[in-house]
Design an enzyme around this catalytic site. Structure first.
Site, PDB file in Angstrom:
ATOM      1  N   GLU A 171       0.810  -1.239   0.000  1.00  0.00           N
ATOM      2  CA  GLU A 171       0.000   0.000   0.000  1.00  0.00           C
ATOM      3  C   GLU A 171       0.841   1.286   0.000  1.00  0.00           C
ATOM      4  OE1 GLU A 171      -1.592  -2.712   0.861  1.00  0.00           O
ATOM      5  OE2 GLU A 171      -3.624  -2.348   0.148  1.00  0.00           O
ATOM      6  N   TYR A 173       3.547   1.966   1.934  1.00  0.00           N
ATOM      7  CA  TYR A 173       4.155   2.344   3.211  1.00  0.00           C
ATOM      8  C   TYR A 173       5.668   2.085   3.190  1.00  0.00           C
ATOM      9  CZ  TYR A 173      -0.534   3.052   5.095  1.00  0.00           C
ATOM     10  OH  TYR A 173      -1.794   3.534   5.318  1.00  0.00           O
ATOM     11  N   ARG A 221       2.399  -8.558   4.513  1.00  0.00           N
ATOM     12  CA  ARG A 221       1.437  -7.997   3.549  1.00  0.00           C
ATOM     13  C   ARG A 221       2.244  -7.562   2.334  1.00  0.00           C
ATOM     14  NH1 ARG A 221      -3.518  -4.792   4.516  1.00  0.00           N
ATOM     15  NH2 ARG A 221      -4.485  -4.715   2.460  1.00  0.00           N
ATOM     16  N   HIS A 259      -1.538   3.904  -1.852  1.00  0.00           N
ATOM     17  CA  HIS A 259      -2.592   4.863  -1.493  1.00  0.00           C
ATOM     18  C   HIS A 259      -2.628   6.026  -2.477  1.00  0.00           C
ATOM     19  CE1 HIS A 259      -4.005   2.835   1.938  1.00  0.00           C
ATOM     20  NE2 HIS A 259      -2.963   3.045   2.709  1.00  0.00           N
ATOM     21  N   ALA A 317     -12.125  -6.732   6.228  1.00  0.00           N
ATOM     22  CA  ALA A 317     -11.889  -5.768   7.301  1.00  0.00           C
ATOM     23  C   ALA A 317     -13.198  -5.046   7.623  1.00  0.00           C
ATOM     24  CB  ALA A 317     -10.787  -4.804   6.888  1.00  0.00           C
ATOM     25  N   CYS A 341     -21.398  -4.865   4.716  1.00  0.00           N
ATOM     26  CA  CYS A 341     -20.654  -3.624   4.474  1.00  0.00           C
ATOM     27  C   CYS A 341     -20.955  -3.168   3.048  1.00  0.00           C
ATOM     28  CB  CYS A 341     -19.154  -3.880   4.638  1.00  0.00           C
ATOM     29  SG  CYS A 341     -18.156  -2.561   3.914  1.00  0.00           S
ATOM     30  N   GLN A 346     -17.984   5.899   4.613  1.00  0.00           N
ATOM     31  CA  GLN A 346     -18.423   7.142   5.248  1.00  0.00           C
ATOM     32  C   GLN A 346     -18.129   7.233   6.748  1.00  0.00           C
ATOM     33  OE1 GLN A 346     -22.268   7.166   2.525  1.00  0.00           O
ATOM     34  NE2 GLN A 346     -22.431   8.742   4.061  1.00  0.00           N
ATOM     35  N   CYS A 348     -16.077   4.795   8.389  1.00  0.00           N
ATOM     36  CA  CYS A 348     -14.809   4.140   8.748  1.00  0.00           C
ATOM     37  C   CYS A 348     -13.642   4.978   8.230  1.00  0.00           C
ATOM     38  CB  CYS A 348     -14.780   2.698   8.268  1.00  0.00           C
ATOM     39  SG  CYS A 348     -15.214   2.448   6.549  1.00  0.00           S
ATOM     40  N   GLU A 663     -27.238  18.555   5.293  1.00  0.00           N
ATOM     41  CA  GLU A 663     -26.113  17.625   5.394  1.00  0.00           C
ATOM     42  C   GLU A 663     -26.503  16.285   5.997  1.00  0.00           C
ATOM     43  OE1 GLU A 663     -22.727  19.544   7.135  1.00  0.00           O
ATOM     44  OE2 GLU A 663     -22.626  20.965   5.496  1.00  0.00           O
TER      45      GLU A 663
END
Ligand code: FAD
Ligand code: NAP
Ligand code: SF4
Length: 680
Positions: A171, A173, A221, A259, A317, A341, A346, A348, A663
Site C-alpha cells: 500500500e 508504506y 502484507r 494509497h 476488514a 458492508c 463514510q 470508517c 447535510e
C-alpha cells in the site's frame, strides 16, 4: 461444532493450519485503524471491539497498524510499540480476545513518507502527492536501525500476548517505499538492483523470525499489484514472495495498490472480489498459505473465491465493522441476517482521515461497544415509528431488540425511503443489502410493519402508543429559479422514483451527493464497471493479466462513450464535489470526468424557458440549450405530522431528515435512530 461438509460454506469454515496453530476458519479480520489507538481509555474500548469480533467467530484478527518507532508513526501522537512500558496496555486487548477463544496478531505499520508529521523518513527524499511533508532519506546505518525497530516491536508484541504480527509491506508504506523505484533512488546496498531494494523486507522478516521463534505467526502484507508505473513487475513479486517464505513468514497477505494510485481498490464502485485473481496468480509459487482481499463482503463471494482456489484464506476488514457476528451467522445458517458492508467508507475510512473514531454507517455500535448498548428493557413500551427510511428502520429494529412492541408505518409500498433511489445508482448496488438486512431484521424481531399507510393525527391517537417517533424524511428543496415549473424541469425524485423521461442533453442543477449520483445514473449506459471485473479493469486502465510493470504501464483507461451530453452546475465557485467523502470524492469526480460530464462552478441561475437554462458565470451570460433540467438542490425536512401532533398535545421524537435535513446522510439517520431507540 459444525461439520463443515454440512454447510453451504465448506471452504470458508474449514480450519487452516498455520505453523503450529490451527485457525478455526478461513476468515481473517483485516487490519483497520480505528482512531481508538490514540484515545484516553482507547485500549479498553479496543479490547471490547476486538473481543466482540472474536466472539463473532473471526478465524484470526489483525489489529490496526502500530508503529515500531517514533518516526514510523502515521501522526505525531499515533500509537507505537517500541518500549516495555507500552506492553501492558496491549495486554488488555490480547486477554480479552483470548478469553473469547480468538486469536489476534498486531500489525506493525511504519508509514514512512505517508506519515503526517515533519519527522517522516523514507528510502529517498521524495514527497508523496497525498501528504504535506517531504521525508528525510535514511542513512544506511539508520536503515539497519529501522530493521531493529521492527524486530523489537515484534518481540514486544509477543510479550504483550499477541499470537503473531503482520508486517505491513504494501500500500505504499515504508517497506514498500524501498521496494519500488517510484520512491527508491538510492545507490547504496538498499537501492538500485531489485535484490537491494527488497533487502529491508527480507532482513526484517529473517531477524524477526529469529527473535520470536517458530510458533509465532508472521504475516507479510505483500503488494501484488502496485497500480503505479514505477511499481513492481509480476516477476519481482514472485521473487520477493519466495524470498519471504525462505526468510520465515507463516502467511502472505495480499496488498493492492499504493494509497497515492488514482485507481479505486476498495470503494463501493469496485466490483466484489475484484482483485482475487491477482492472489490466484501467486498460488503454486510458494507453499505458505495466501490470503486474498479487497471488496469481499459476503459469505457467497468469500466461499466462491476459496472454492475456486484463488487463495487459502480471505481477509475482510470493513465487513467486521458492519457485522461482528459475520462468521457465526454463516455457521448458524443465518447469512440473510448479516449486516453487509456497503463499501461507502463514510463512517470508517472517512472518519480516520478526518481524525475521528471509526464506526460504521450500517452499524453505529462499531467502535462504540461500550457506549451504545442494546439491552432488554425492564419497562416495555408500545412504540410507533412513522417512516421506514434508514432513520425509522434503525429505530424500529433497535427498539424491538430492546424488547419493545414496535409498529413501523410507511406511506409507500416498501421500506427503505431514499435508499430505494440510492440503490439504483451505478456503484451503489450494495444498498440493496442494507434493505435486505433491515427487512429480515423486522421479521426476526416481529416488528409490526404497516405499509401503504400515511400516518396522520387520527392514526396516532387511535394507536394509544407510549412513544411516537417521527422519521418522515425530507422533501426536495425548490431552488426558486424563475421557470422552475417548466415542463423541461424534473426533480431527482421524478427521475429515480417516478422514471420520468430524460432527454439527451441534460443540465443537472446542484452538485451535492445527489447531483453527482444523478450524473452517474444518466451517463450509465454500457458502463458495467461496478459489477463486472473485466469492465472495471478496462475502465480504470488495469492490465487484466498483471503482466506489465505495476499492472498499469502502457494501459489507457477506457470508458464507453456516454449517450447523453450532461452539464453539472453549482453556485459555489469551489471545485465541484469538494464536499463529497474524503476517501471517495476523488473517485466520483474522476468517474464523471471519464464520462465527459461538463462541470460548471460559480453559476448564477437566471431563468429556465423553452431555450433551456440561462445562467451567468463571472458576469458572462450563458444558455444551456438542453432537453431536461434535473434539480438536485438539496432537501428540507418533512415534519407536518410532528407539528400536527405537537399542536394536539402529543409529544413525539424527531429523527433523520425530518429532524435536520441539512447535510443529512444515512450515517447520521441510522446513528440517530439507533441511539434514540436504545434510550427509550
Ligand atoms: P427517508 O429516507 O426520506 O425516509 C422517510 C420515509 O418516511 C419515507 O419512506 C417516506 O415514504 C416515509 N413517510 C413520510 N411521511 C410519512 C407518513 N406521514 N406516514 C408514513 N410514512 C411516511 N446517504 C448516504 O449516507 N450515503 C449515500 O451514498 C447516499 N446516497 C444517496 C443517493 C440518493 C440518490 C439519494 C436520494 C439519497 C442518498 N443518500 C445517501 C441520503 C440518504 O438516503 C438519506 O440521508 C436517508 O435516506 C435519510 O433517512 P430518513 O429515514 O431520515 O428519510
Ligand atoms: P447537498 O449535498 O446539500 O447538495 C445540494 C446542492 O444544491 C448543492 O450543490 C448546493 O450547491 C445546491 N443548492 C442548494 N440550495 C440551492 C438553491 N436554492 N438553488 C440552487 N442550488 C442550490 O444535498 P443533496 O445532494 O441533496 O444530498 C442530500 C444528502 O444526501 C447529502 O447531505 C449527502 O450527504 C447525502 N448523500 C451522500 C452521498 C454520498 O455519496 N456520500 C450521495 C448522495 C447523497 P450550491 O449552493 O453551490 O449551488
Ligand atoms: Fe462498510 Fe460503510 Fe460501514 Fe465502512 S462505514 S464498514 S464502508 S458500511
Amino acid at each position: 461444532m459444525t461439520n463443515v461438509s454440512d454447510t453451504l460454506y465448506p471452504h470458508l469454515l474449514k480450519p487452516l493450519r498455520v505453523g503450529n496453530i490451527t485457525l478455526q476458519n478461513r476468515v481473517l479480520m483485516g487490519s483497520m485503524h480505528t482512531g481508538m489507538e490514540e484515545e484516553v481509555g482507547g485500549f479498553e474500548n479496543m479490547a471490547a471491539y476486538y473481543s466482540t469480533r472474536a466472539r463473532g467467530g473471526a478465524g484470526l484478527i489483525i489489529t490496526g497498524g502500530i508503529a515500531p518507532s517514533r518516526v514510523g508513526r502515521a501522526m505525531l501522537l499515533s500509537a507505537k510499540l517500541s518500549n516495555k512500558k507500552e506492553v501492558t496496555k496491549h495486554r488488555v486487548i490480547t486477554d480479552a480476545v483470548h478469553a473469547e477463544g480468538g486469536l489476534i496478531c498486531m500489525q506493525i505499520l511504519h508509514t514512512g513518507r505517508y506519515g503526517y508529521h515533519p519527522f517522516v523518513v523514507s528510502a529517498s527524499a521524495i514527497k508523496s502527492p497525498i501528504t504535506p511533508f517531504k521525508p528525510r532519506a535514511l542513512s544506511s546505518r539508520s536503515v539497519w536501525r529501522s530493521i531493529e525497530d521492527y524486530v523489537n516491536c515484534a518481540s514486544l508484541a509477543q510479550q504483550a500476548g499477541y499470537d503473531g504480527v503482520e508486517i505491513m509491506g504494501s500500500e505504499g508504506y515504508f517497506i514498500h517505499q524501498f521496494i519500488a523505484t517510484h520512491t527508491n533512488e538510492r545507490t547504496d546496498e538498499w537501492g538500485g538492483l531489485f535484490e537491494n531494494r527488497i533487502r529491508i523486507a527480507l532482513e526484517i522478516v529473517r531477524q524477526t523470525r529469529a527473535a520470536v521463534g517458530p510458533d509465532f505467526i508472521l504475516i507479510f502484507r505483500l503488494s501484488m499489484l502496485d497500480l503505479l508505473e514505477k511499481g513492481s513487475t509480476w516477476e519481482e513479486v514472485v521473487i520477493l514472495a519466495k524470498a519471504l517464505e525462505e526468510a520465515g513468514v507463516s502467511i502472505i497477505n495480499t496488498g493492492i495498490g499504493w494509497h497515492e494510485a488514482r485507481i479505486p481498490t476498495i470503494a463501493a464502485m469496485v466490483p466484489r472480489g475484484c482483485f482475487t485473481w491477482v492472489t490466484a496468480k501467486l498460488r503454486g509459487e510458494v507453499s505458505v498459505p495466501l490470503i486474498t482481499t479487497n471488496r469481499i463482503n459476503t459469505p457467497e463471494v468469500a466461499e466462491s473465491v476459496l472454492a475456486r482456489g484463488d487463495a487459502d484464506m480471505v481477509s475482510m476488514a470493513r465487513p467486521f465493522l458492519a457485522d461482528p457476528n459475520f462468521v457465526n451467522k454463516v455457521i448458524e445458517g443465518r447469512v440473510d441476517e448479516i449486516n453487509t458492508c456497503i463499501g461507502c467508507n463514510q463512517a470508517c475510512l472517512d472518519h480516520v482521515f478526518n481524525r475521528k473514531r471509526s464506526s460504521c454507517l450500517v452499524n453505529p455500535q462499531a467502535c462504540h461497544e461500550l457506549d451504545l448498548i442494546y439491552e432488554k428493557k425492564t419497562s416495555l413500551k408500545r412504540i410507533a415509528v412513522v417512516g421506514a427510511g434508514p432513520a425509522g428502520l434503525s429505530c424500529a429494529t433497535v427498539a424491538a431488540e430492546c424488547g419493545h412492541q414496535v409498529t413501523l408505518f410507511e406511506a409507500s409500498k416498501e421500506i427503505g425511503g431514499q435508499f430505494n433511489m440510492a440503490k439504483q445508482i451505478p456503484g451503489k448496488e450494495e444498498f440493496h443489502e442494507t434493505l435486505r438486512y433491515f427487512s429480515r431484521r423486522l421479521e426476526v424481531l416481529n416488528v409490526n410493519v404497516v405499509l401503504n399507510q400515511k400516518v396522520d393525527l387520527a392514526i396516532v391517537k387511535a394507536g394509544h402508543f407510549d412513544e411516537v417517533v417521527v422519521a418522515t424524511g425530507v422533501l426536495p428543496r425548490e431552488p426558486g429559479i424563475a421557470g422552475q415549473d417548466h415542463p423541461k424541469v424534473l426533480s431527482y425524485l421524478d427521475v429515480l422514483r417516478d422514471k420520468k423521461e430524460v432527454g439527451e442533453r441534460v443540465a443537472v442543477v446542484g452538485a451535492g451527493g445527489i447531483g453527482f449520483d444523478i450524473c452517474e445514473y444518466l451517463s450509465h449506459e454500457g458502463d458495467e464497471s461496478s459489477v463486472d471485473v473485466g469492465a472495471f479493469l478496462t475502465k480504470w486502465g488495469i492490465d487484466p493479466k498483471n503482466v506489465v510493470r505495476g499492472g498499469v504501464i502502457g494501459i489507457k483507461p477506457d470508458t464507453p462513450t456516454p449517450t447523453r451530453e450532461i452539464t453539472l452546475l453549482q453556485r459555489k465557485t469551489t471545485r465541484l464535489g469538494a464536499g463529497l467523502g474524503k476517501t471517495t470524492g476523488w473517485i466520483h469526480r474522476a468517474s464523471l470526468k471519464t464520462k465527459k460530464i461538463n462541470m460548471v462552478p460559480g453559476a448564477q441561475y437566471n431563468k429556465i424557458d423553452d431555450e433551456g437554462l440561462h445562467y451567468l458565470v463571472d458576469g458572462n451570460a450563458h444558455v444551456l440549450s438542453v432537453d431536461t433540467i434535473v434539480l438536485c438542490t438539496g432537501q428540507v425536512p418533512l415534519r407536518d405530522l410532528h407539528t400536527e401532533l405537537e399542536k394536539n398535545g402529543i409529544s413525539s421524537h424527531l429523527i433523520g431528515g425530518a429532524d435536520v435535513a441539512t447535510e443529512l446522510d444515512a450515517k447520521r439517520a441510522i446513528n440517530q435512530g439507533s441511539r434514540l431507540a436504545a434510550s427509550l
